[in-house]
Design an enzyme around this catalytic site. Structure first.
Site: not given
Ligand code: NMX
Ligand code: MLT
Length: 437
Positions: A240, A270, A316, A325, A371
């Site tokens: 992105s 993604h 990743h 995160r 995610d």
């Protein structure tokens, strides 16, 4: 506007720093590129620059040099809140300094003055067929606002390139201000069959989002602030951010660039992985009629891999350890929803899946990314429509993407145009390299 004056103060110093680096050391090698990298998604080729965030493979993200715990500790917070003003994070990303409370509130105030979304935008979104995924709606809603771009208008009028950043900053503030209302319009129309209320001028950015989607609780306000902060930036090479950077390098404005970025975020490798991850967890619950045993979950993970599918939320392109995160959201869950069934399952998956991926031996990073958990927390508070999760990721991502575009124009970064080769050329290069001298 204080943030604009502050940015203007920084520009000459940075322009000089970059000019000197390129003039004095322009021919110094940064990296070498192998054939596997050219064919392998350009993984780890050092060819982009951003000063806004950096991802260390073993440590994870730092925003302007600060780790997530440092950012959470240092940024100003609304009275009584645990998680900071989103306006303060935007200030940190753009200016590179920890904001005072006054600085953070100034950004929040700017957003309040710019957050009106013309009625026709929701009209465009709502007229799309019911089975349209929320990301195309989001992307279209953003594009529908492009006619308001101050950058595009000034460019048409004839603008000196030294001034490009000024209308870009205006566009960045305008779009970040409006994007939560666009998302709320999609959510309320698509899933609740009504309209989002207008933003409440007494609420901060995160709390206002909670208000507009219809979950006005203190805990969801906290999660919203945290969620947007964590998703804001992840250096420059992710799909992105890189898409936005590329599109903006043609001097397309922020509306064009960010809309394009969202189309990249919509890929399952993604940002769409947050929706896919929740779907995978729900499949587990359905198959075992609740949280399974460790052995059952292990079997389910192997079934996924053996069917040639990926386990969403794990792995990743850069990270080689648990994404901080993920850890931050896990802590949030431990505090606010330790007994939630899905949260318990996400914990069990964290216990089981890395071992399975290691045993399979393909994934370079067997650990969870953001995610793997973000949807679990949304689900707990009532946002149960998984296909909306990538829009939430997108709201956060705009903060970093647009700050990067403003800087790219301030530093006069040129059109991005790498060179391509044919396979035959690569074969010739390969043969020459391997032939004895
Ligand atoms: N499950 C199964 N296989 C995996 C996984 C996974 N979670 N992660 C990597 N692999 C496989 C990968 O498909 C590849 O297989 P093959 O050689 O058959 O093509 C092999 O392991 C090597 O891939 P890597 O070099 O480790 O990973 P790469 O850098 O190419 O891709 C991802 C990174 C993130 C695309 C990959 O790990 C993945 O598909 N993960 C699941 C989807 C996901 O969670 N994406 C979200 C990433 C974060 N975000 O928000 O963007
Ligand atoms: C992101 O936040 O963009 C993802 O973790 C993907 C990446 O960094 O490549």
């Amino acid at each position: 506007m204080k943030i604009k004056d502050k940015f203007a103060e920084k520009v000459p110093e940075w322009r000089e720093r970059v000019r000197k680096l390129v003039k004095d050391y322009g021919d110094v090698k940064v990296d070498e590129v192998t054939i596997s990298q050219v064919y392998g998604g350009m993984r780890n080729i050092k060819s982009l620059v951003t000063d806004i965030s950096y991802v260390d493979p073993n440590e994870g993200i730092r925003f302007r040099g600060y780790t997530i715990p440092e950012v959470l500790e240092k940024l100003p917070k609304p009275p009584g809140a645990k998680y900071p003003y989103v306006g303060g994070l935007y200030y940190l990303l753009l200016i590179g300094e920890i904001p005072t409370e006054e600085d953070a509130l100034e950004v929040e105030q700017e957003w309040k003055e710019r957050n009106d979304v013309p009625e026709y935008v929701c009209g465009v979104i709502n007229r799309m067929p019911d089975d349209t995924h929320p990301i195309p709606q989001f992307s279209q809603g953003i594009l529908a606002l492009q006619r308001n771009s101050k950058f595009a208008k000034r460019y048409q009028e004839g603008m000196n390139r030294d001034e490009y950043w000024e209308p870009m900053l205006e566009d960045s503030l305008d779009l970040t201000a409006k994007v939560t209302s666009i998302a709320a319009c999609i959510y309320r129309h698509k899933y609740k069959g009504d309209e989002a209320p207008p933003p409440d001028p007494n609420l901060d950015y995160g709390a206002n989002f909670a208000h507009m989607v219809g979950i006005p609780t203190k805990e969801y306000e906290e999660l919203s602030r945290l969620y947007f902060l964590l998703h804001s930036d992840h250096e420059s090479g992710n799909v992105s951010a890189h898409t936005a950077h590329l599109v903006a390098s043609a001097l397309s404005d922020i509306y064009f660039s960010f809309s394009a970025a969202m189309n990249g975020l919509a890929g399952p490798l993604h940002g769409l992985a947050n929706q896919e991850s929740l779907r995978w967890l729900m499949d587990v619950l359905e198959k075992f009629n609740g949280v399974p045993s460790k052995e059952e979950l292990e079997g389910f993970a192997w079934d996924t891999l053996n069917s040639g599918l990926v386990i969403p939320g794990y792995g990743h392109g850069v990270l080689r350890k648990t994404d901080p995160r993920f850890s931050t959201l896990l802590e949030f869950g431990k505090q606010y929803m330790p007994d939630d069934k899905l949260f318990k399952l996400a914990n069990l998956v964290y216990d089981v899946v890395p071992q399975v991926l290691m045993e399979q031996g393909k994934a370079k990073d067997p650990w969870p990314n953001v995610d793997a958990i973000s949807g679990v927390l949304q689900y707990h508070y009532g946002v149960k429509e998984f296909d909306f999760y990538t829009v939430l990721f997108g709201i956060g991502r705009l903060l970093g993407v647009s700050a990067n575009i403003v800087w790219a124009r301030a530093l006069g970064q040129p059109l991005e145009r790498p060179k391509s080769l044919t396979t035959q050329m690569l074969e010739e290069i390969a043969i020459q390299a391997k032939e004895p001298a």
